[in-house]
Write an enzyme that holds these catalytic residues in place. Structure first.
Site, PDB file in Angstrom:
ATOM      1  N   TRP A 161     -14.710  23.297  54.513  1.00 44.29           N
ATOM      2  CA  TRP A 161     -14.262  21.916  54.279  1.00 44.29           C
ATOM      3  C   TRP A 161     -14.870  20.936  55.295  1.00 44.29           C
ATOM      4  O   TRP A 161     -14.187  20.028  55.758  1.00 44.29           O
ATOM      5  CB  TRP A 161     -12.727  21.791  54.328  1.00 44.29           C
ATOM      6  CG  TRP A 161     -11.954  22.907  53.733  1.00 44.29           C
ATOM      7  CD1 TRP A 161     -11.074  23.731  54.368  1.00 44.29           C
ATOM      8  CD2 TRP A 161     -11.958  23.343  52.361  1.00 44.29           C
ATOM      9  NE1 TRP A 161     -10.530  24.642  53.498  1.00 44.29           N
ATOM     10  CE2 TRP A 161     -11.073  24.429  52.254  1.00 44.29           C
ATOM     11  CE3 TRP A 161     -12.637  22.911  51.218  1.00 44.29           C
ATOM     12  CZ2 TRP A 161     -10.829  25.090  51.056  1.00 44.29           C
ATOM     13  CZ3 TRP A 161     -12.409  23.579  50.024  1.00 44.29           C
ATOM     14  CH2 TRP A 161     -11.515  24.647  49.959  1.00 44.29           C
ATOM     15  N   ILE A 162     -16.124  21.126  55.643  1.00 46.96           N
ATOM     16  CA  ILE A 162     -16.707  20.282  56.692  1.00 46.96           C
ATOM     17  C   ILE A 162     -17.314  19.019  56.081  1.00 46.96           C
ATOM     18  O   ILE A 162     -18.261  19.081  55.300  1.00 46.96           O
ATOM     19  CB  ILE A 162     -17.759  21.064  57.515  1.00 46.96           C
ATOM     20  CG1 ILE A 162     -17.158  22.406  58.000  1.00 46.96           C
ATOM     21  CG2 ILE A 162     -18.243  20.208  58.689  1.00 46.96           C
ATOM     22  CD1 ILE A 162     -15.846  22.300  58.742  1.00 46.96           C
ATOM     23  N   ARG A 273      -5.666 -10.344  32.156  1.00 54.95           N
ATOM     24  CA  ARG A 273      -5.313  -9.589  30.954  1.00 54.95           C
ATOM     25  C   ARG A 273      -4.166 -10.274  30.221  1.00 54.95           C
ATOM     26  O   ARG A 273      -3.097 -10.518  30.820  1.00 54.95           O
ATOM     27  CB  ARG A 273      -4.918  -8.159  31.369  1.00 54.95           C
ATOM     28  CG  ARG A 273      -4.289  -7.313  30.278  1.00 54.95           C
ATOM     29  CD  ARG A 273      -5.295  -6.827  29.279  1.00 54.95           C
ATOM     30  NE  ARG A 273      -4.701  -5.812  28.395  1.00 54.95           N
ATOM     31  CZ  ARG A 273      -5.198  -5.508  27.202  1.00 54.95           C
ATOM     32  NH1 ARG A 273      -6.279  -6.106  26.761  1.00 54.95           N
ATOM     33  NH2 ARG A 273      -4.610  -4.585  26.466  1.00 54.95           N
ATOM     34  N   GLN A 284       7.923 -10.214  34.922  1.00 58.03           N
ATOM     35  CA  GLN A 284       8.580  -9.878  36.193  1.00 58.03           C
ATOM     36  C   GLN A 284       8.394  -8.404  36.569  1.00 58.03           C
ATOM     37  O   GLN A 284       8.242  -8.072  37.741  1.00 58.03           O
ATOM     38  CB  GLN A 284      10.068 -10.214  36.116  1.00 58.03           C
ATOM     39  CG  GLN A 284      10.752 -10.178  37.475  1.00 58.03           C
ATOM     40  CD  GLN A 284      12.233 -10.488  37.363  1.00 58.03           C
ATOM     41  OE1 GLN A 284      12.971  -9.755  36.708  1.00 58.03           O
ATOM     42  NE2 GLN A 284      12.664 -11.556  37.987  1.00 58.03           N
ATOM     43  N   GLN A 348      -1.683   2.312  36.471  1.00 54.56           N
ATOM     44  CA  GLN A 348      -0.660   1.971  35.489  1.00 54.56           C
ATOM     45  C   GLN A 348      -0.780   0.505  35.043  1.00 54.56           C
ATOM     46  O   GLN A 348      -0.683   0.199  33.853  1.00 54.56           O
ATOM     47  CB  GLN A 348       0.735   2.225  36.081  1.00 54.56           C
ATOM     48  CG  GLN A 348       1.872   2.103  35.090  1.00 54.56           C
ATOM     49  CD  GLN A 348       1.890   3.249  34.085  1.00 54.56           C
ATOM     50  OE1 GLN A 348       1.340   4.318  34.334  1.00 54.56           O
ATOM     51  NE2 GLN A 348       2.499   3.010  32.936  1.00 54.56           N
ATOM     52  N   GLY A 351      -3.290  -0.137  32.549  1.00 52.90           N
ATOM     53  CA  GLY A 351      -3.050   0.496  31.248  1.00 52.90           C
ATOM     54  C   GLY A 351      -4.153   1.477  30.903  1.00 52.90           C
ATOM     55  O   GLY A 351      -4.729   2.123  31.788  1.00 52.90           O
ATOM     56  N   GLU A 375      -7.133  16.314  57.864  1.00 52.16           N
ATOM     57  CA  GLU A 375      -6.664  16.076  59.237  1.00 52.16           C
ATOM     58  C   GLU A 375      -5.167  16.347  59.383  1.00 52.16           C
ATOM     59  O   GLU A 375      -4.443  15.641  60.076  1.00 52.16           O
ATOM     60  CB  GLU A 375      -7.042  14.679  59.724  1.00 52.16           C
ATOM     61  CG  GLU A 375      -8.511  14.639  60.113  1.00 52.16           C
ATOM     62  CD  GLU A 375      -8.883  13.478  60.991  1.00 52.16           C
ATOM     63  OE1 GLU A 375      -8.161  13.193  61.970  1.00 52.16           O
ATOM     64  OE2 GLU A 375      -9.924  12.873  60.714  1.00 52.16           O
ATOM     65  N   GLY A 376      -4.722  17.405  58.722  1.00 52.41           N
ATOM     66  CA  GLY A 376      -3.321  17.799  58.763  1.00 52.41           C
ATOM     67  C   GLY A 376      -2.593  17.303  57.537  1.00 52.41           C
ATOM     68  O   GLY A 376      -2.489  16.094  57.322  1.00 52.41           O
TER      69      GLY A 376
END
Length: 391
Positions: A161-162, A273, A284, A348, A351, A375-376
């Site tokens: 994973w370098i 849109r 709202q 979302q 759409g 990184e953890g």
């Protein structure tokens, strides 16, 4: 997170100027290639050239090695602004910091000059080799070995994973020098890609950050000069853990950047849109989603900057800050969780269009995921935080 005044920070005019300069470069030189870089899984060479030409490829390197000597918040701002348009490209400054921080913290002066100067000049990049297939979260279980043979160290093993492997000239590598001592038997070394016995494996096929190559590193009796050890034998794991206190905020900055990019795209799209005879931004339900995204990003950004400033203060003062690990873990985990939520919400809001590659939010969502893992993992971050609270 404690009441230490060193945790406070103030953004300066210089920070604002850096943000404006990097944003301009990112919009003009990096954003136009981001979709192609992702689609072709190719290194963002345009971004590398643009960042290097402006001196933004490794701003954290001290001035005595030819670097900018920028503070930790400035480095976070650079990474954040690049990640806003392309997370893969933001790994150029981020991994240059990750790979070089062990050298800055623990190497002798000769090794610092040898490795940091070409990175500061933009002639080389550096990667970081800690993880292995069977030693991910449990990094101390690594199997890579190094033995002293006359005036050389000989390394054997594999790293996984370098990030930016194959592109980087230099690699900071952790290896076991005394198997009897556990974590205290791990040492840190600097390997050059031309060293005999060193090889880079094939590229991983990834969900996101496709522009940044991720490969294994192979060490087969890889022989390096004895003076390429970072610090004393047995101090490598301690150096690796200290490094994370300085680099976890940079992952937080990446996360904030990609989240901001997704919010900016969503605001623009929802304004334009139209459905049912009006802009969807007039609803709202949409407005509340955008508001929540903005709140979370702002909170994450401040937490990242506080963690960066706190590490800077501890490093400058040469003292140990008992709350630093907890703060950095909080910044990294919170910001990356925010990035995942915000980019998902952005898809979302677009759409069906958001699910296609015609718009950048689906890439941002895929890119955001890795910030919760590398990184953890965020589960490990929560262990770090809990341990700090309960100690």
């Amino acid at each position: 997170m404690g009441d230490n005044a060193a945790g406070l920070y103030a953004l300066t005019e210089e920070h604002d100027a850096i943000r404006a300069a990097v944003r301009d470069i990112a919009e003009r030189e990096i954003a136009p290639y981001a979709a192609e870089v992702d689609a072709d899984s190719r290194f963002p060479i345009e971004a590398q050239k643009a960042l290097t030409a402006a001196g933004f490829q490794a701003t954290h390197i001290p001035e005595q090695y030819g670097g900018e000597g920028a503070d930790a918040i400035a480095t976070c701002i650079v990474i954040e602004e690049v990640a806003r348009v392309d997370v893969s490209a933001s790994l150029i400054p981020a991994v240059n910091k990750l790979g070089s921080m062990p050298i800055i913290l623990s190497a002798d002066e000769a090794l610092k000059q040898k490795v940091l100067a070409p990175i500061a000049a933009g002639d080389a990049m550096i990667s970081y080799g800690l993880s292995e297939r069977e030693a991910g979260s449990d990094a101390a279980a690594m199997k890579t070995r190094a033995r002293l043979d006359g005036d050389s160290w000989v390394l054997n093993g594999t790293k996984a994973w370098i990030t930016n492997s194959g592109i980087s000239e230099w690699y900071t590598v952790m290896a076991v020098t005394d198997p009897e001592k556990g974590a205290k038997g791990i040492s840190a070394f600097v390997v050059h890609r031309d060293d005999p016995g060193f090889a880079v494996g094939p590229k991983e096929r990834k969900m996101g950050i496709k522009g940044s190559p991720t490969c294994e590193l192979y060490f087969t009796d890889c022989t390096i000069p004895a003076d390429r050890i970072i610090g004393e034998p047995g101090t490598g794991f301690k150096t690796a853990l200290r490094t994370l206190d300085f680099t976890r905020p940079t992952i937080g900055a990446q996360a904030v950047g990609v989240a901001q990019g997704a919010l900016d795209a969503a605001v623009e799209y929802t304004r334009e849109r139209r459905q049912f005879g009006r802009a969807i931004a007039d609803n709202q339900g949409v407005q509340f989603m955008l508001a929540d995204m903005s709140i979370q990003i702002e909170a994450a950004r401040h937490l990242v900057y506080v963690a960066a400033a706190r590490g800077e203060a501890a490093h400058a003062g040469g003292k140990v800050d008992p709350d630093l690990g907890r703060l950095c873990a909080a910044a990294k985990s919170f910001a990356s969780d925010v990035a995942m939520k915000v980019t998902t919400d952005a898809v979302q809001l677009f759409g069906g269009a958001g699910y296609t590659q015609d718009f950048p939010v689906e890439r941002m969502m895929r890119d955001a995921k890795i910030t919760q893992i590398y990184e953890g993992t965020n589960q490990v971050q929560r262990m770090v935080i809990a341990r700090s609270l309960l100690r």
